[in-house]
Design a protein around this motif. Structure first.
Motif, PDB file in Angstrom:
ATOM      1  N   LEU A  38     -17.405  24.002  36.238  1.00  0.00           N
ATOM      2  CA  LEU A  38     -18.255  22.826  36.067  1.00  0.00           C
ATOM      3  C   LEU A  38     -17.999  21.830  37.195  1.00  0.00           C
ATOM      4  O   LEU A  38     -18.940  21.299  37.804  1.00  0.00           O
ATOM      5  CB  LEU A  38     -17.992  22.191  34.708  1.00  0.00           C
ATOM      6  N   LEU A  39     -16.737  21.569  37.488  1.00  0.00           N
ATOM      7  CA  LEU A  39     -16.397  20.651  38.577  1.00  0.00           C
ATOM      8  C   LEU A  39     -16.885  21.176  39.926  1.00  0.00           C
ATOM      9  O   LEU A  39     -17.440  20.425  40.729  1.00  0.00           O
ATOM     10  CB  LEU A  39     -14.885  20.423  38.619  1.00  0.00           C
ATOM     11  N   GLN A  40     -16.682  22.464  40.171  1.00  0.00           N
ATOM     12  CA  GLN A  40     -17.116  23.055  41.437  1.00  0.00           C
ATOM     13  C   GLN A  40     -18.627  22.965  41.606  1.00  0.00           C
ATOM     14  O   GLN A  40     -19.136  22.581  42.660  1.00  0.00           O
ATOM     15  CB  GLN A  40     -16.654  24.511  41.525  1.00  0.00           C
ATOM     16  N   ARG A  41     -19.355  23.313  40.569  1.00  0.00           N
ATOM     17  CA  ARG A  41     -20.815  23.317  40.655  1.00  0.00           C
ATOM     18  C   ARG A  41     -21.375  21.898  40.701  1.00  0.00           C
ATOM     19  O   ARG A  41     -22.329  21.629  41.441  1.00  0.00           O
ATOM     20  CB  ARG A  41     -21.392  24.096  39.465  1.00  0.00           C
ATOM     21  N   LEU A  89     -23.759  20.232  43.602  1.00  0.00           N
ATOM     22  CA  LEU A  89     -25.048  19.602  43.298  1.00  0.00           C
ATOM     23  C   LEU A  89     -25.067  18.115  43.641  1.00  0.00           C
ATOM     24  O   LEU A  89     -26.071  17.437  43.412  1.00  0.00           O
ATOM     25  CB  LEU A  89     -25.398  19.806  41.816  1.00  0.00           C
ATOM     26  N   GLY A  90     -23.957  17.599  44.160  1.00  0.00           N
ATOM     27  CA  GLY A  90     -23.922  16.206  44.594  1.00  0.00           C
ATOM     28  C   GLY A  90     -23.553  15.195  43.531  1.00  0.00           C
ATOM     29  O   GLY A  90     -23.725  13.993  43.739  1.00  0.00           O
ATOM     30  N   ALA A  91     -23.033  15.642  42.384  1.00  0.00           N
ATOM     31  CA  ALA A  91     -22.610  14.701  41.343  1.00  0.00           C
ATOM     32  C   ALA A  91     -21.234  14.134  41.683  1.00  0.00           C
ATOM     33  O   ALA A  91     -20.414  14.793  42.323  1.00  0.00           O
ATOM     34  CB  ALA A  91     -22.566  15.399  39.985  1.00  0.00           C
ATOM     35  N   ALA A 104     -26.781  17.962  30.905  1.00  0.00           N
ATOM     36  CA  ALA A 104     -26.170  16.686  31.276  1.00  0.00           C
ATOM     37  C   ALA A 104     -27.076  15.854  32.182  1.00  0.00           C
ATOM     38  O   ALA A 104     -26.757  14.717  32.499  1.00  0.00           O
ATOM     39  CB  ALA A 104     -24.820  16.931  31.964  1.00  0.00           C
ATOM     40  N   GLY A 105     -28.194  16.430  32.610  1.00  0.00           N
ATOM     41  CA  GLY A 105     -29.143  15.692  33.432  1.00  0.00           C
ATOM     42  C   GLY A 105     -28.820  15.704  34.910  1.00  0.00           C
ATOM     43  O   GLY A 105     -29.287  14.844  35.658  1.00  0.00           O
ATOM     44  N   ILE A 106     -28.045  16.680  35.359  1.00  0.00           N
ATOM     45  CA  ILE A 106     -27.706  16.782  36.769  1.00  0.00           C
ATOM     46  C   ILE A 106     -28.857  17.500  37.492  1.00  0.00           C
ATOM     47  O   ILE A 106     -29.156  18.658  37.197  1.00  0.00           O
ATOM     48  CB  ILE A 106     -26.373  17.522  36.979  1.00  0.00           C
ATOM     49  N   ALA A 107     -29.474  16.795  38.404  1.00  0.00           N
ATOM     50  CA  ALA A 107     -30.630  17.340  39.116  1.00  0.00           C
ATOM     51  C   ALA A 107     -30.243  18.604  39.880  1.00  0.00           C
ATOM     52  O   ALA A 107     -29.131  18.745  40.351  1.00  0.00           O
ATOM     53  CB  ALA A 107     -31.182  16.294  40.086  1.00  0.00           C
TER      54      ALA A 107
END
Length: 190
Positions: free
Chosen positions: A22-25, A29-31, A175-178
């Protein structure tokens, strides 16, 4: 445009790979990620992935000790897109269900709920007993999302990595991560 903030908790259930991926992805994705790992979470990451706290902390933009109740993620004034606890132990689930914010992870989860933001708990324990089910119901009634990392087989995954990645992608989308891109069911083909 500012990066969405995502709080990630890793607690003491088996499945540390979910938090790590999750942290890596999320980074890819720029989060902007903010990490809290419990001592049991570190123990499991060491046992399952040969990772220590420093290696986990390096995956996040910022990390916090579980006893740091004064950290920014303990306040509703710190705006976040969502919080994900991956994996979520039954102890952490119970603390969240009963508003028992005795460490930074459970306090941040409580803040997420009170601010009506998305809280996603990847609960890891089976079979469920009645206390587990009631705690899941309580969290759901408070607006949290209980998301046991149960794999989908319709995409015909070829490895455990693909199963984990599919779950992580679904969670990030939730979670709404584009740009999170979970594989969608395409329907049966005749």
């Amino acid at each position: 445009m500012t990066a969405p903030r995502l709080v990630v908790g890793i607690s003491g259930a088996s499945g540390a790979i979910y938090g790590v991926r999750l942290l890596q992805r999320a980074r890819a994705l720029g989060a902007e990620t903010h990490l809290v790992v419990t001592p049991s979470g570190v123990l499991n990451a060491h046992h399952e992935l040969d990772m220590d706290r420093a290696a986990l902390d390096a995956l996040a933009d910022r990390s916090y000790a579980p006893g740091d109740i004064g950290a920014c993620v303990a306040s509703g004034s710190f705006d976040t897109a969502a919080m994900v606890v991956a994996p979520c132990s039954m102890k952490t689930l119970a603390a969240v269900a009963h508003g028992f914010g005795d460490n930074l992870l459970t306090r941040a989860a409580d803040v997420t709920l009170k601010e009506r933001r998305r809280l996603i708990l990847l609960v890891r324990e089976t079979p469920f007993n009645l206390a587990h089910l009631r705690n899941m119901t309580a969290v759901t009634e408070m607006g949290g999302i209980v998301f046991p990392p149960l794999p989908a087989f319709y995409n015909k995954p070829a490895s455990i990595d693909e199963l984990v990645d599919d779950t992580v992608e679904r969670v990030l989308a939730l979670a709404g991560i584009a740009r999170a891109a979970p594989k969608a069911w395409q329907g049966l083909r005749a």
